[in-house]
Design a protein around this motif. Structure first.
Motif, mmCIF file in Angstrom:
data_model
loop_
_atom_site.group_PDB
_atom_site.id
_atom_site.type_symbol
_atom_site.label_atom_id
_atom_site.label_comp_id
_atom_site.label_asym_id
_atom_site.label_seq_id
_atom_site.Cartn_x
_atom_site.Cartn_y
_atom_site.Cartn_z
ATOM 1 N N LEU A 58 -0.700 -17.845 -5.873
ATOM 2 C CA LEU A 58 -2.303 -17.297 -5.798
ATOM 3 C C LEU A 58 -2.492 -16.264 -4.802
ATOM 4 O O LEU A 58 -3.367 -15.295 -4.705
ATOM 5 N N MET A 59 -1.998 -16.870 -3.663
ATOM 6 C CA MET A 59 -2.091 -15.771 -2.169
ATOM 7 C C MET A 59 -1.654 -14.356 -2.598
ATOM 8 O O MET A 59 -2.159 -13.321 -2.122
ATOM 9 N N ILE A 60 -0.381 -14.344 -3.099
ATOM 10 C CA ILE A 60 0.179 -13.099 -3.002
ATOM 11 C C ILE A 60 -0.640 -12.381 -4.236
ATOM 12 O O ILE A 60 -0.674 -11.165 -4.068
ATOM 13 N N ARG A 61 -0.941 -12.852 -5.241
ATOM 14 C CA ARG A 61 -1.873 -12.213 -6.311
ATOM 15 C C ARG A 61 -3.194 -11.638 -5.434
ATOM 16 O O ARG A 61 -3.454 -10.669 -5.772
ATOM 17 N N ARG A 62 -3.553 -12.449 -4.588
ATOM 18 C CA ARG A 62 -4.899 -12.035 -3.838
ATOM 19 C C ARG A 62 -4.629 -11.006 -2.859
ATOM 20 O O ARG A 62 -5.230 -9.840 -3.005
ATOM 21 N N ILE A 63 -3.239 -10.773 -2.300
ATOM 22 C CA ILE A 63 -2.842 -9.775 -1.351
ATOM 23 C C ILE A 63 -2.534 -8.529 -2.382
ATOM 24 O O ILE A 63 -3.014 -7.408 -2.012
ATOM 25 N N ARG A 64 -1.985 -8.673 -3.585
ATOM 26 C CA ARG A 64 -1.717 -7.622 -4.491
ATOM 27 C C ARG A 64 -2.905 -6.885 -4.765
ATOM 28 O O ARG A 64 -3.039 -5.766 -4.611
ATOM 29 N N ASP A 65 -4.133 -7.839 -5.247
ATOM 30 C CA ASP A 65 -5.291 -7.197 -5.643
ATOM 31 C C ASP A 65 -6.014 -6.534 -4.364
ATOM 32 O O ASP A 65 -6.291 -5.499 -4.541
ATOM 33 N N LEU A 66 -6.100 -6.928 -3.040
ATOM 34 C CA LEU A 66 -6.488 -6.098 -1.993
ATOM 35 C C LEU A 66 -5.786 -4.936 -1.463
ATOM 36 O O LEU A 66 -6.421 -3.718 -1.640
ATOM 37 N N LEU A 67 -4.525 -4.903 -1.816
ATOM 38 C CA LEU A 67 -3.514 -3.613 -1.499
ATOM 39 C C LEU A 67 -3.570 -2.707 -2.476
ATOM 40 O O LEU A 67 -4.023 -1.530 -2.378
ATOM 41 N N TYR A 68 -3.398 -3.066 -3.619
ATOM 42 C CA TYR A 68 -3.219 -2.212 -4.866
ATOM 43 C C TYR A 68 -4.243 -1.752 -5.790
ATOM 44 O O TYR A 68 -4.639 -0.669 -6.114
ATOM 45 N N ASP A 69 -5.453 -2.982 -5.970
ATOM 46 C CA ASP A 69 -6.652 -2.564 -6.777
ATOM 47 C C ASP A 69 -7.723 -2.105 -6.086
ATOM 48 O O ASP A 69 -8.349 -1.446 -6.420
ATOM 49 N N GLN A 70 -7.861 -2.722 -4.780
ATOM 50 C CA GLN A 70 -9.025 -2.675 -3.995
ATOM 51 C C GLN A 70 -8.856 -1.248 -2.914
ATOM 52 O O GLN A 70 -9.607 -0.856 -2.217
ATOM 53 N N GLY A 71 -7.356 -1.013 -2.854
ATOM 54 C CA GLY A 71 -7.126 -0.140 -1.947
ATOM 55 C C GLY A 71 -7.052 -0.328 -0.375
ATOM 56 O O GLY A 71 -7.199 0.625 0.687
ATOM 57 N N PHE A 72 -6.931 -1.434 0.048
ATOM 58 C CA PHE A 72 -6.873 -1.850 1.466
ATOM 59 C C PHE A 72 -5.516 -1.477 2.001
ATOM 60 O O PHE A 72 -4.582 -1.456 1.549
#
Length: 160
Positions: A58-72
């Protein structure tokens, strides 16, 4: 990059290849993220093989979302993840317990008190007819269930 991720199966440990498929990232990216995000610590067994648990997926999915989808950036995602974790700790201390993979259940305080008052009246007036339709959620029972689930989760995390 709006890619739908597969559901996470119910099992205790996942290999790095399985996590890569579940999260849409390659294994070398996961190994790099372990160095950048201190919260990500998979168990290592024979031959340094990594085994991830459900909460880490779940944390990896959250990290992925932050980096890839939200552009952090990595640094920005690290800071945002720390904010999220701290916010969850604060909510837990306040009695709002999010269940893993689900939104926190919020109870409208006025509706909660009205339901308790209604329960007391029904119990006094007609104790035998104090059953409800299965679709109705009793806020008091929900609160007790939430508290019990939180206690169970705490007991399980102590053993890690």
């Amino acid at each position: 990059m709006e890619k739908t991720l597969p559901p996470i199966p119910v099992k205790r440990y996942f290999t790095i290849g399985e996590v890569g498929e579940l999260c849409g990232v390659k294994p070398h990216v996961l190994r790099y993220w372990e160095q950048e995000f201190t919260q990500l610590r998979p168990m290592k067994r024979r031959g340094n093989r990594r085994y991830y648990q459900h909460h880490e997926v779940l944390m990896i999915r959250r990290i992925r979302d932050l980096l890839y989808d939200q552009g952090f950036t990595i640094s920005g995602a690290r800071n945002k993840l720390q904010e999220i974790v701290q916010g969850e700790r604060d909510r837990r201390k306040a009695g709002v317990v999010p269940l893993e993979g689900m939104e926190a259940v919020e109870i409208d305080q006025e509706a909660f008190e009205a339901a308790i008052h209604q329960d007391e009246e029904q119990h006094i007036e007609a104790p035998a007819a104090n059953h409800r339709a299965p679709s109705t959620i009793d806020p008091l029972q929900l609160m007790h269930l939430r508290r019990e689930l939180f206690e169970i989760r705490e007991l399980l995390t102590v053993g890690r």
